[in-house]
Design an enzyme around this catalytic site. Sequence first.
Site, PDB file in Angstrom:
ATOM      1  N   ASN A   1       1.012  -1.093  -0.211  1.00  0.00           N
ATOM      2  CA  ASN A   1       0.040   0.053   0.054  1.00  0.00           C
ATOM      3  C   ASN A   1       0.820   1.435   0.092  1.00  0.00           C
ATOM      4  O   ASN A   1       1.910   1.251   0.728  1.00  0.00           O
ATOM      5  CB  ASN A   1      -1.046   0.080   1.123  1.00  0.00           C
ATOM      6  CG  ASN A   1      -0.300  -0.046   2.497  1.00  0.00           C
ATOM      7  OD1 ASN A   1       0.530  -0.999   2.680  1.00  0.00           O
ATOM      8  ND2 ASN A   1      -0.793   0.548   3.538  1.00  0.00           N
ATOM      9  N   GLN A   2       0.236   2.394  -0.646  1.00  0.00           N
ATOM     10  CA  GLN A   2       1.040   3.621  -1.000  1.00  0.00           C
ATOM     11  C   GLN A   2       0.038   4.534  -0.570  1.00  0.00           C
ATOM     12  O   GLN A   2      -1.047   4.789  -1.217  1.00  0.00           O
ATOM     13  CB  GLN A   2       1.679   3.807  -2.487  1.00  0.00           C
ATOM     14  CG  GLN A   2       2.449   2.439  -2.977  1.00  0.00           C
ATOM     15  CD  GLN A   2       3.619   2.317  -2.408  1.00  0.00           C
ATOM     16  OE1 GLN A   2       4.138   3.053  -1.432  1.00  0.00           O
ATOM     17  NE2 GLN A   2       4.149   0.991  -2.581  1.00  0.00           N
ATOM     18  N   GLU A   3       0.460   5.507   0.458  1.00  0.00           N
ATOM     19  CA  GLU A   3      -0.290   6.356   0.783  1.00  0.00           C
ATOM     20  C   GLU A   3       0.439   7.849   1.104  1.00  0.00           C
ATOM     21  O   GLU A   3       1.448   7.774   1.027  1.00  0.00           O
ATOM     22  CB  GLU A   3      -0.882   5.962   2.331  1.00  0.00           C
ATOM     23  CG  GLU A   3      -1.616   4.824   2.562  1.00  0.00           C
ATOM     24  CD  GLU A   3      -1.808   4.299   3.835  1.00  0.00           C
ATOM     25  OE1 GLU A   3      -2.206   3.310   4.065  1.00  0.00           O
ATOM     26  OE2 GLU A   3      -1.308   4.911   4.907  1.00  0.00           O
TER      27      GLU A   3
ATOM     28  N   HIS B   1      -3.836   0.450  -2.990  1.00  0.00           N
ATOM     29  CA  HIS B   1      -4.010  -0.484  -2.230  1.00  0.00           C
ATOM     30  C   HIS B   1      -2.933  -1.741  -2.609  1.00  0.00           C
ATOM     31  O   HIS B   1      -2.557  -1.590  -3.807  1.00  0.00           O
ATOM     32  CB  HIS B   1      -5.585  -1.194  -2.265  1.00  0.00           C
ATOM     33  CG  HIS B   1      -6.358  -0.189  -1.697  1.00  0.00           C
ATOM     34  ND1 HIS B   1      -7.424  -0.746  -0.664  1.00  0.00           N
ATOM     35  CD2 HIS B   1      -6.703   1.125  -2.037  1.00  0.00           C
ATOM     36  CE1 HIS B   1      -8.173   0.342  -0.699  1.00  0.00           C
ATOM     37  NE2 HIS B   1      -7.815   1.491  -1.269  1.00  0.00           N
TER      38      HIS B   1
ATOM     39  N   CYS C   1      -9.958  -6.092   0.695  1.00  0.00           N
ATOM     40  CA  CYS C   1     -11.106  -4.992   0.723  1.00  0.00           C
ATOM     41  C   CYS C   1     -12.039  -5.058  -0.413  1.00  0.00           C
ATOM     42  O   CYS C   1     -11.722  -5.706  -1.266  1.00  0.00           O
ATOM     43  CB  CYS C   1     -10.785  -3.544   1.263  1.00  0.00           C
ATOM     44  SG  CYS C   1      -9.804  -2.962  -0.239  1.00  0.00           S
TER      45      CYS C   1
ATOM     46  N   GLU D   1      -2.955  -4.724  -3.616  1.00  0.00           N
ATOM     47  CA  GLU D   1      -3.453  -5.766  -4.474  1.00  0.00           C
ATOM     48  C   GLU D   1      -3.445  -4.729  -5.696  1.00  0.00           C
ATOM     49  O   GLU D   1      -2.900  -5.414  -6.759  1.00  0.00           O
ATOM     50  CB  GLU D   1      -4.735  -6.223  -4.369  1.00  0.00           C
ATOM     51  CG  GLU D   1      -4.760  -7.341  -3.173  1.00  0.00           C
ATOM     52  CD  GLU D   1      -5.453  -6.438  -1.879  1.00  0.00           C
ATOM     53  OE1 GLU D   1      -5.722  -7.181  -1.311  1.00  0.00           O
ATOM     54  OE2 GLU D   1      -4.951  -5.474  -1.663  1.00  0.00           O
TER      55      GLU D   1
ATOM     56  N   CYS E   1     -10.505  -3.564  -3.526  1.00  0.00           N
ATOM     57  CA  CYS E   1      -9.530  -4.377  -4.163  1.00  0.00           C
ATOM     58  C   CYS E   1     -10.310  -5.447  -4.902  1.00  0.00           C
ATOM     59  O   CYS E   1      -9.827  -6.049  -6.048  1.00  0.00           O
ATOM     60  CB  CYS E   1      -8.422  -4.883  -3.402  1.00  0.00           C
ATOM     61  SG  CYS E   1      -7.480  -3.525  -2.937  1.00  0.00           S
TER      62      CYS E   1
END
Length: 303
Positions: A98-100, A111, A138, A113, A141
Amino acid sequence: MTHHSLKHISDRIKQALNQIENRNLAQDLWYILGEQNFQGFLPAFTVNHFCEKYHMTDKELALILLPVSACYANPTISHFSVGAIAKGESGNFYFGANQEFCTTNIQQTVHAEQSAISHAWMRRESKITEITVNYTPCGHCRQFMNELNSAETLRIHLPHSQDNLLHHYLPDAFGPHNLQIDNRLFDKKAHNLFLITEDPLIQAALDAANQSHAPYSKTYSGIALQLQDQQIFQGSYAENAAFNPSLPPLQTALNYLLLNGNEVENIARAVLVEQPFRLSYRGMTEELLAYLGDIPLDYIQVS
């Protein structure tokens, strides 16, 4: 931007490998990843070598690798690292995490996936056969994966439950077929966008736009990022039948850059090539680039 850079990716991976019980496997992984400058990727022959040497299945290897994959996460909002491994039809393993991005809107998030799948896509994989992830996917995804050309046969592996089809998690799904779309994510594209240029970065962005998956809006969009050392990373737009789980081109490129062991602080140039039919990613791209460090965007509209 402080982006997980307190620890280099190699330090995080070393820490994760220390948790692997089989020390010889951990040492082999450290050597292989180090040799490829910590790119989050294992070619099929390496996967097969590990499976034969350590008498395990590729599914078991993928589960062991999840904490390593999670090292590529940048959970600046959630502080919750998710790792994923996408296995391609080629047998290659593509890491994802995950990249935020703080201070911008939450829709800019990638996300795990999505990360693994788009990583495979940028490496020109033809089909995803399996996804291994350390937490149950989730709904966002599940819908994203339903766009794949392998959605009907895609198998999902979790630490507590393996070999479940995607439609076990997404029964009675809404997808491309509801909108009479046959061309799926990872299928070949022929958009025929054209530019005359001698600039390799513009050409890379054009190629990314021509690879984009946008059957609903027909807004073909691609970006190319050039690092200070002249490396170029592409990102194509991945549209979704449910619209909101779509992945913008910049997110695809940033993810590809990060999964190759690079840092966003090293981006020197960015070019977005787009045919803005019903949408445009220009504003969203400029917003995130400004957050990443005031990186100017060259925007080229094609028709």
